[in-house]
Write a protein that holds these residues in place. Structure first.
Motif: not given
Ligand SMILES: C[S@@+](CC[C@H](N)C(=O)[O-])C[C@H]1O[C@@H](n2cnc3c(N)ncnc32)[C@H](O)[C@@H]1O
Length: 303
Positions: A110, A114, A143-144, A146-148, A151, A167-169, A195-196, A212, A216-217
């Motif tokens: 990912i 970018q 940021e919830v 953040p992945g990589h 941002f 925060w990231d799950v 964190m979820d 993004e 995912h939810l």
């Molecule tokens: C596709 S990546 C997005 C990365 C970055 N924000 C971007 O836009 O390129 C999705 C991220 O959301 C996290 N994620 C998915 N479900 C989540 C949840 N319920 N709570 C927190 N983080 C979550 C994943 O672990 C992953 O790091």
């Protein structure tokens, strides 16, 4: 393919083509009609990616290739069935988020996207130059997902940023973000918490990035309502969710970018601005007709 004067982009491209020569035709299309402004933006962001990648740039590029191939099945499934393959968070957690090696490759992929996916570059530029640049002095940022970490790095590097958290799950995403922030030499101590977002604590922030993650939810509206509660009155949120974008961990299908805007309104946000970014090589109209992935960005505020 890239004119002289864009050294970061040229360097990253060289690494990418070395591990993925079959991608040349796509990348030629990606940069064929790029304006000097777009090339400048892409070059600056490629500089960030190179710094985050450090001496692992070839791995990042190889993981991008892996990600493109890994997701092909999802595209086929979407075309045949008109829906995403998974719909339950528990399945996405078991298949993807809890698998540290796979998730590490995924967030690396990912990160490279970018630069290689026009809509991702456009969204990141809009995030940096419109959303972050518009935040007031002393903003407290969250940021919830953040992945990589790119941002989060861009937001926390703003001179107006007083504090930042992520925060990231997924433990792999937390580790990748920590590494990215260290390599970029950030000025803040940034708390990164597993964190979820469906179970958030009671906190308040002036600025929130949610890029993004919504798709995912299982219950995206409930998550947006939680984020509304986390945003201080007058604060701003940046939501980015793709429509018609099959990926192995995408659960909620937005069929148009307008559905994202409508959900933001339903969650109680006032809409400040929107950006709908079609993918490489397509206009927004073509993307709508052919059900191609469109990034829907919404800047909202809590009145
Ligand atoms: C596709 S990546 C997005 C990365 C970055 N924000 C971007 O836009 O390129 C999705 C991220 O959301 C996290 N994620 C998915 N479900 C989540 C949840 N319920 N709570 C927190 N983080 C979550 C994943 O672990 C992953 O790091």
């Amino acid at each position: 393919m890239i004119p002289d004067g864009y050294a970061n982009l040229s360097t990253l491209l060289e690494h990418q083509l070395a591990v993925y020569p079959e991608h040349r035709r796509y990348l030629e299309k990606r940069f064929k009609d790029a304006s000097p402004e777009h090339l400048r933006l892409t070059d600056e962001l490629a500089g960030n990616v190179l710094r985050i990648a450090g001496d692992e740039v070839r791995t990042i590029c190889a993981d991008y290739k892996w990600m493109v191939n890994w997701t092909l099945n999802e595209e086929l499934y979407f075309r045949r069935n008109g829906c995403y393959r998974l719909s339950k968070f528990a399945d996405a957690y078991a298949e993807v988020y809890s698998n540290i090696p796979l998730m590490t490759q995924y967030v690396n992929g990912i990160l490279a996207s970018q630069i290689w996916w026009r809509n991702h570059t456009e969204v990141l530029g809009y995030f940096r130059d419109t959303f972050v640049a518009g935040n007031p002095k002393g903003f407290r940022h969250l940021e919830v997902g953040p992945g990589h970490g790119l941002f989060l790095q861009l937001a926390s590097a703003s001179p107006n940023c007083a504090s930042a958290e992520g925060w990231d799950v997924s433990p792999a995403s937390i580790a990748a973000t920590r590494e990215a922030l260290t390599r970029m030499g950030n000025r803040h101590k940034i708390d990164l918490v597993e964190m979820d977002i469906t179970k958030p604590p009671a906190r308040q922030f002036d600025s929130i990035t949610f890029s993004e993650v919504l798709e995912h939810l299982e219950e995206p509206l409930a998550a947006l309502k939680s984020l509304h509660g986390l945003l201080a009155p007058g604060g701003r949120i940046f939501v980015n969710a793709p429509a018609n974008s099959p990926m192995p961990d995408h659960l909620y299908l937005f069929r148009s970018p307008e559905e994202v805007v409508d959900m933001m309104k339903e969650a109680g946000f006032d809409i400040v601005d929107t950006l709908f970014a079609p993918p490489t090589g397509a206009s927004l109209e073509q993307a709508r007709k052919q059900l191609l992935s469109v990034s829907a960005v919404v800047i909202g505020t809590r009145p």
